[in-house]
Design an enzyme around this catalytic site. Structure first.
Site, PDB file in Angstrom:
ATOM      1  N   TRP A  83      27.294  34.176  52.030  1.00  0.00           N
ATOM      2  CA  TRP A  83      26.960  35.095  50.951  1.00  0.00           C
ATOM      3  C   TRP A  83      27.357  34.439  49.631  1.00  0.00           C
ATOM      4  CZ3 TRP A  83      23.568  38.527  50.379  1.00  0.00           C
ATOM      5  CH2 TRP A  83      23.608  39.438  49.307  1.00  0.00           C
ATOM      6  N   SER A 178      34.563  43.998  53.739  1.00  0.00           N
ATOM      7  CA  SER A 178      33.861  44.746  52.687  1.00  0.00           C
ATOM      8  C   SER A 178      33.534  46.139  53.192  1.00  0.00           C
ATOM      9  CB  SER A 178      32.554  44.034  52.314  1.00  0.00           C
ATOM     10  OG  SER A 178      31.738  44.913  51.549  1.00  0.00           O
ATOM     11  N   HIS A 183      27.792  48.684  55.052  1.00  0.00           N
ATOM     12  CA  HIS A 183      28.768  48.023  55.927  1.00  0.00           C
ATOM     13  C   HIS A 183      29.295  49.029  56.954  1.00  0.00           C
ATOM     14  CE1 HIS A 183      29.329  44.042  53.811  1.00  0.00           C
ATOM     15  NE2 HIS A 183      28.397  44.662  53.148  1.00  0.00           N
ATOM     16  N   HIS A 210      47.116  42.410  37.782  1.00  0.00           N
ATOM     17  CA  HIS A 210      47.594  41.726  36.573  1.00  0.00           C
ATOM     18  C   HIS A 210      48.579  40.587  36.826  1.00  0.00           C
ATOM     19  CE1 HIS A 210      45.931  45.235  34.429  1.00  0.00           C
ATOM     20  NE2 HIS A 210      46.602  45.979  35.278  1.00  0.00           N
ATOM     21  N   ASN A 242      42.608  42.044  37.663  1.00  0.00           N
ATOM     22  CA  ASN A 242      42.712  43.447  38.045  1.00  0.00           C
ATOM     23  C   ASN A 242      41.588  43.746  39.029  1.00  0.00           C
ATOM     24  OD1 ASN A 242      42.919  46.102  38.505  1.00  0.00           O
ATOM     25  ND2 ASN A 242      42.885  46.756  36.376  1.00  0.00           N
TER      26      ASN A 242
HETATM   27  C1  LIG Z   1      29.622  37.466  53.988  1.00  0.00           C
HETATM   28  C2  LIG Z   1      29.904  38.328  52.805  1.00  0.00           C
HETATM   29  N1  LIG Z   1      30.948  38.028  52.011  1.00  0.00           N
HETATM   30  C3  LIG Z   1      31.264  38.774  50.943  1.00  0.00           C
HETATM   31  C4  LIG Z   1      30.542  39.899  50.609  1.00  0.00           C
HETATM   32  C5  LIG Z   1      30.907  40.693  49.399  1.00  0.00           C
HETATM   33  O1  LIG Z   1      31.268  42.006  49.672  1.00  0.00           O
HETATM   34  P1  LIG Z   1      31.118  43.122  48.520  1.00  0.00           P
HETATM   35  O2  LIG Z   1      29.680  43.493  48.457  1.00  0.00           O
HETATM   36  O3  LIG Z   1      31.988  44.241  48.983  1.00  0.00           O
HETATM   37  O4  LIG Z   1      31.596  42.514  47.266  1.00  0.00           O
HETATM   38  C6  LIG Z   1      29.432  40.249  51.382  1.00  0.00           C
HETATM   39  C7  LIG Z   1      28.626  41.432  51.038  1.00  0.00           C
HETATM   40  O5  LIG Z   1      27.816  41.928  51.763  1.00  0.00           O
HETATM   41  C8  LIG Z   1      29.095  39.450  52.509  1.00  0.00           C
HETATM   42  O6  LIG Z   1      28.043  39.747  53.263  1.00  0.00           O
END
Ligand SMILES: Cc1ncc(COP(=O)(O)O)c(C=O)c1O
Length: 385
Positions: A83, A178, A183, A210, A242
């Site tokens: 991602w 996540s 999800h 912070h 933050n």
């Molecule tokens: C493999 C992967 N990493 C990180 C994330 C990021 O998650 P978020 O959407 O909660 O920021 C996602 C989101 O779907 C993901 O599929």
């Protein structure tokens, strides 16, 4: 839309949980977040859980932990299908991204290609458990031990997945989750880091807010509180951000965990129907489950007589009201952001290119969608001679 990409896991209990927080007039991170963290850690047999405002923030904290607490430098090995916010936190923490191809069947990092990608500067591996499917942690942990590499997991798509009976997100130093809509559980926005080591958890808690020490226990090795409130306030011990979650997200998280068994059993029931219809077809490959996948979504790579015909199939899915998406990041090397990033590529990316050209996914969720999956099958199999 006959078959949407995502399904809400909420009922009136989540709305009541939000209302309870509103009634207290205390919206920022507090006791509900703390309670959810404890319940989450217990569920996944992890000693520490640190909640943040997204899965992307969870990845950012893990990479910042490697940079600031562990003082690591160099390149970090990742699969080339993941991602966007798997990769950006690596770059933002001044590491080089070391891309490795994925396995054509599991779509996770190809463990046979990791060792040849290791450079004298490689300091860590960050596998992604893609779409609910665990990576091969027997192989990955062996490589980490042999080459003295740190292991962190991007587990944002794979809450509840297991390998050899152990939950993903708990194999390395830290693992991310996540809770975004679609999800496995949903807290509006939200994420979590599980980590083995209490001192790492303190560090993450400080960076989350912070860089201050307010949320640390009195006996933290990061800062020994004096007991004098004035002296202990506005003490900054780490280079922080933050990334705090809202209290409402924590309260919702606890409610969602009470539904966890039902959520998973419905998802797995849907999966059995999907597998019955789509496995062992010469015209598509579905994801090979290495452990016990939690089946985030239903992906497929068109093969045989359907290879190269994705545009027609997607058009038919759209017309049938079946929402669909490309397979995660696709081959990330083809993304227009790449010239901004410092990266190296090892070997060819044949499996990722196949996913890039022939892959897509449709939704799974906590409601029964057997009819929708049948519609998917009928829509695609019409193209098969
Ligand atoms: C493999 C992967 N990493 C990180 C994330 C990021 O998650 P978020 O959407 O909660 O920021 C996602 C989101 O779907 C993901 O599929």
């Amino acid at each position: 839309m006959k078959y949407p990409l995502a399904f809400s896991t909420w009922g009136k209990e989540e709305v009541e949980a939000i209302q309870k927080v509103i009634d207290t007039d205390m919206y920022t991170m507090g006791k509900h977040v703390k309670q959810f963290e404890q319940e989450f850690a217990d569920l996944f047999n992890s000693p520490n859980a640190v909640m943040v405002n997204s899965g992307s923030s969870a990845n950012l904290l893990m990479l910042s932990l490697l940079k600031w607490k562990y003082k690591l430098k160099g390149d970090i090995i990742v699969p080339v299908v993941g991602w966007a916010t798997t990769y950006f936190p690596i770059a933002l923490n001044d590491f080089k991204i070391n891309f490795v191809d994925v396995d054509p069947n599991t779509w996770n990092i190809d463990v046979n290609k990791i060792e040849q990608a290791i450079t004298p500067n490689t300091c860590a591996i960050m596998p992604v458990n893609l779409l609910g499917n665990s990576c091969d942690y027997d192989a990955i942990i062996k490589i980490c031990e042999k080459h003295n590499l740190m292991l962190i997991e991007d587990n944002c798509e794979s809450m509840g997945s297991k390998f050899n009976g152990q939950y993903t997100g708990t194999f390395g130093l830290a693992g991310s989750f996540s809770f975004f809509f679609s999800h496995h559980i949903q807290t509006m926005e939200g994420g979590m880091v599980l980590c083995k080591n209490k001192e790492d958890a303190d560090y993450l808690r400080s960076m989350r807010a912070h860089g201050w020490v307010r949320d640390l226990p009195d006996n933290s090795s990061l800062y020994q509180k004096t007991g004098n409130a004035f002296n202990d306030n506005f003490i900054f011990a780490t280079p922080g951000y933050n990334l705090r979650p809202l209290e409402m997200s924590g309260a919702i998280g606890s409610v969602q965990l009470r539904k966890w068994n039902d959520i998973m059993s419905t998802r797995l029931e849907n999966t059995r129907h999907f597998i019955d219809l789509f496995s062992n077809k010469p015209w598509c490959r579905i994801q090979k489950d290495l452990g016990e996948s939690s089946w985030f979504t239903f992906g497929m790579v068109l093969d045989g007589e359907l290879k190269g015909r994705r545009a027609e199939i997607i058009d038919a899915l759209d017309k049938a009201g079946i929402q669909n998406r490309p397979l995660a990041s696709r081959n990330f090397l083809h993304q227009p952001v790449m010239p901004n990033l410092d990266y190296i590529v090892s070997g060819t990316m044949d499996a990722a290119d196949d996913i890039h050209d022939n892959g897509f996914f449709v939704g799974n969720g906590s409601v029964s969608i057997k009819d929708e999956i049948t519609l998917l099958y009928e829509t695609i199999s019409r193209f098969v001679k």
